[in-house]
Design a protein around this motif. Structure first.
Motif, PDB file in Angstrom:
ATOM      1  N   CYS A 187       0.830  -1.204   0.000  1.00 23.68           N
ATOM      2  CA  CYS A 187       0.000   0.000   0.000  1.00 23.68           C
ATOM      3  C   CYS A 187       0.867   1.257   0.000  1.00 23.68           C
ATOM      4  CB  CYS A 187      -0.903  -0.019   1.233  1.00 23.68           C
ATOM      5  SG  CYS A 187      -1.989   1.391   1.323  1.00 23.68           S
ATOM      6  N   PHE A 188       0.600   2.155  -0.961  1.00 22.91           N
ATOM      7  CA  PHE A 188       1.342   3.422  -1.053  1.00 22.91           C
ATOM      8  C   PHE A 188       0.839   4.393   0.012  1.00 22.91           C
ATOM      9  CE2 PHE A 188       1.554   7.733  -3.034  1.00 22.91           C
ATOM     10  CZ  PHE A 188       2.925   7.875  -2.950  1.00 22.91           C
ATOM     11  N   MET A 189       1.756   4.904   0.855  1.00 18.79           N
ATOM     12  CA  MET A 189       1.360   5.798   1.954  1.00 18.79           C
ATOM     13  C   MET A 189       1.957   7.197   1.789  1.00 18.79           C
ATOM     14  SD  MET A 189      -0.561   3.912   3.810  1.00 18.79           S
ATOM     15  CE  MET A 189      -0.738   4.842   5.303  1.00 18.79           C
ATOM     16  N   GLY A 190       2.480   7.513   0.596  1.00 20.92           N
ATOM     17  CA  GLY A 190       3.109   8.821   0.405  1.00 20.92           C
ATOM     18  C   GLY A 190       4.591   8.741   0.661  1.00 20.92           C
ATOM     19  N   SER A 191       4.967   8.933   1.914  1.00 17.15           N
ATOM     20  CA  SER A 191       6.407   8.921   2.206  1.00 17.15           C
ATOM     21  C   SER A 191       6.971   7.501   2.261  1.00 17.15           C
ATOM     22  CB  SER A 191       6.694   9.652   3.514  1.00 17.15           C
ATOM     23  OG  SER A 191       6.025   9.014   4.571  1.00 17.15           O
ATOM     24  N   TYR A 192       6.100   6.514   2.366  1.00 22.18           N
ATOM     25  CA  TYR A 192       6.601   5.132   2.361  1.00 22.18           C
ATOM     26  C   TYR A 192       5.589   4.179   1.744  1.00 22.18           C
ATOM     27  CZ  TYR A 192       3.710   4.499   6.580  1.00 22.18           C
ATOM     28  OH  TYR A 192       2.661   4.441   7.474  1.00 22.18           O
ATOM     29  N   GLN A 193       6.108   3.025   1.334  1.00 23.74           N
ATOM     30  CA  GLN A 193       5.250   1.937   0.875  1.00 23.74           C
ATOM     31  C   GLN A 193       5.118   0.968   2.035  1.00 23.74           C
ATOM     32  OE1 GLN A 193       4.081   1.964  -2.344  1.00 23.74           O
ATOM     33  NE2 GLN A 193       3.007   0.002  -2.337  1.00 23.74           N
ATOM     34  N   ASN A 194       3.894   0.658   2.380  1.00 17.28           N
ATOM     35  CA  ASN A 194       3.642  -0.239   3.509  1.00 17.28           C
ATOM     36  C   ASN A 194       3.459  -1.666   2.973  1.00 17.28           C
ATOM     37  OD1 ASN A 194       1.058  -0.490   6.052  1.00 17.28           O
ATOM     38  ND2 ASN A 194       3.208  -0.937   6.182  1.00 17.28           N
ATOM     39  N   TYR A 195       4.295  -2.586   3.438  1.00 20.17           N
ATOM     40  CA  TYR A 195       4.178  -3.979   3.006  1.00 20.17           C
ATOM     41  C   TYR A 195       3.875  -4.882   4.186  1.00 20.17           C
ATOM     42  CZ  TYR A 195       6.732  -2.749  -1.302  1.00 20.17           C
ATOM     43  OH  TYR A 195       7.131  -2.195  -2.488  1.00 20.17           O
ATOM     44  N   HIS A 196       3.092  -5.930   3.917  1.00 20.42           N
ATOM     45  CA  HIS A 196       3.027  -7.071   4.826  1.00 20.42           C
ATOM     46  C   HIS A 196       3.539  -8.251   4.024  1.00 20.42           C
ATOM     47  CE1 HIS A 196      -0.485  -5.271   7.397  1.00 20.42           C
ATOM     48  NE2 HIS A 196       0.550  -4.456   7.291  1.00 20.42           N
ATOM     49  N   VAL A 197       4.443  -9.000   4.617  1.00 18.78           N
ATOM     50  CA  VAL A 197       4.975 -10.172   3.908  1.00 18.78           C
ATOM     51  C   VAL A 197       4.913 -11.374   4.851  1.00 18.78           C
ATOM     52  CG1 VAL A 197       6.546  -8.718   2.554  1.00 18.78           C
ATOM     53  CG2 VAL A 197       7.410  -9.827   4.618  1.00 18.78           C
ATOM     54  N   MET A 198       4.880 -12.560   4.260  1.00 16.62           N
ATOM     55  CA  MET A 198       4.912 -13.774   5.079  1.00 16.62           C
ATOM     56  C   MET A 198       6.309 -14.376   4.989  1.00 16.62           C
ATOM     57  SD  MET A 198       1.891 -13.949   6.325  1.00 16.62           S
ATOM     58  CE  MET A 198       1.942 -15.510   7.190  1.00 16.62           C
ATOM     59  N   VAL A 199       6.878 -14.640   6.153  1.00 16.55           N
ATOM     60  CA  VAL A 199       8.134 -15.391   6.226  1.00 16.55           C
ATOM     61  C   VAL A 199       7.732 -16.732   6.839  1.00 16.55           C
ATOM     62  CG1 VAL A 199      10.422 -15.538   7.283  1.00 16.55           C
ATOM     63  CG2 VAL A 199       9.535 -13.327   6.524  1.00 16.55           C
TER      64      VAL A 199
END
Ligand code: ATP
Length: 357
Positions: free
Chosen positions: A309-321
């Motif tokens: 998800c694009f949040m402006g100053s950063y891209q927010n990721y959720h990932v599975m490890v």
């Protein structure tokens, strides 16, 4: 101007303090505060931080003298103060609800404690005006307190506490009735005034951003005990427990095993990491802060993107490890590859930004 009014800076020491209450539901006694020992340096700003019910307010109220400890001793400077009533303690409290006198104007609210001490009219006038200047309310002395905004009322409460020249200022969630924006500006104000005056301050909050921004040291409490006391940097970069790591900022935890001194295994991968006093052969958790992890085509730990998800100053990721969810924030996304849901990637991190618990 005579702002530098602290007679003598005093520290506060709690020596194995406990408070036992009766649970109204079960009728059983429990420790609201258990065996707390703290050393608060003279002139420092410390915050008691923790979730609701952890014992912060009870601790503060014992320092103020509104509650008495069932075990242990409290010292103000070198003096044991358990037996002293609140008005004999050389402390002053700023409350969440301001607790101003509604029928008094601003001047009389601030002057109240000085009148009780029977100072002369001239002295009272001088001190009150000085205080109103300090909290930037000059010119408002004749206003009724119900004609003031929440932020202004809190400044009056602060002036009223400071004017009696206590050695220690106590704050019980003083900003929780203000809107979010005003809370941020008032906390900066409180910090500035505390530094100008040089007074020891003990501040209760459950807001970790507030604690980080205002404190020399943060005391993190959980279920009546102190989990850790340290500077904001220490509590963020070297949390002593999973609770602290999770409470101060955001944290991801990857399950691992300590396989050597400063060496752990996560998902079958060997990693160098500060293992502190952890025993070899034991399970551990690798702590990753969201901002210290990046995604790349190649790297340390394989993962799959499940949210982007694009949040402006950063891209927010959720990932599975494996079966563990990791949240990360990739700053300046404009110039970086953006990963989409379903993409396979690798986590990368600077080895000195992660640690094991
Ligand atoms: P909050 O952020 O919600 O104010 P806190 O960390 O300040 O929480 P305290 O108010 O210190 O927590 O309360 C600690 C525990 O003691 C809680 O479980 C609370 O319900 C209980 N408690 C507080 N005062 C009393 C009392 N007078 N009698 C019985 N139990 C009490």
């Amino acid at each position: 101007m005579g702002i530098n009014m602290i007679k003598e800076k005093k520290g506060v020491r709690l020596d194995h303090i406990s408070k036992i209450y009766k649970d109204p539901k079960t009728g059983k006694d429990f420790y609201a505060v258990k065996d707390v020992s703290l050393d608060i340096e003279p002139g420092s700003f410390v915050t008691l931080l923790g979730p609701s019910g952890c014992g912060k307010t009870t601790t503060l109220r014992m320092i103020a003298g509104f509650e008495s400890p069932d075990e242990g001793e409290i010292y103000l400077g070198d003096e044991a103060i358990n037996e002293l009533t609140p008005n004999k303690r050389d402390t002053a409290m700023v409350f969440q609800s301001y607790a101003l006198f509604p029928h008094y104007n601003v001047f009389d609210n601030v002057a109240y404690g000085l009148k009780l001490r029977k100072l002369s009219k001239e002295e009272i006038h001088k001190k009150v005006m000085e205080m109103l200047d300090l909290v930037e309310l000059s010119g408002m002395e004749n206003r009724q307190t119900n004609q003031l905004s929440g932020g202004q009322q809190q400044r009056v409460a602060l002036a009223r506490a400071l004017v009696v020249e206590p050695s220690v200022l106590l704050f019980d969630e003083p900003l929780s009735n203000l809107d979010a924006k005003l809370r941020v500006s008032m906390r900066t104000e409180i910090r500035k005034i505390q530094q100008k005056v040089g007074i020891t301050a003990i501040y209760v909050t459950h807001d970790q951003a507030e604690a980080m921004s205002i404190s020399d040291k943060i005391i993190i409490m959980n279920s009546g005990i102190v989990e850790q006391m340290g500077t904001p940097q220490e509590t963020y970069y070297s949390p002593k427990s999973e609770f602290v790591a999770d409470f101060i900022g955001e944290a991801n935890f990857l399950k691992g095993e300590v396989i050597g001194k400063n060496l752990i295994r996560v998902n079958g991968i060997e990693l160098e990491s500060n293992t502190g006093t952890l025993e070899i052969g034991k399970e551990c958790k690798l702590v990753l802060r969201p901002e210290s992890v990046t995604l790349a085509e190649d790297g340390i730990v394989p993962c799959e993107v499940v949210y982007s998800c694009f949040m402006g100053s950063y891209q927010n990721y959720h990932v599975m490890v494996g079966d563990t969810l990791v949240k990360l924030e990739e700053y300046n996304p404009k110039n970086k590859k953006i990963y989409q849901v379903g993409d396979k990637a690798y986590l990368n991190f600077e080895r000195d930004t992660v640690f094991a618990l």
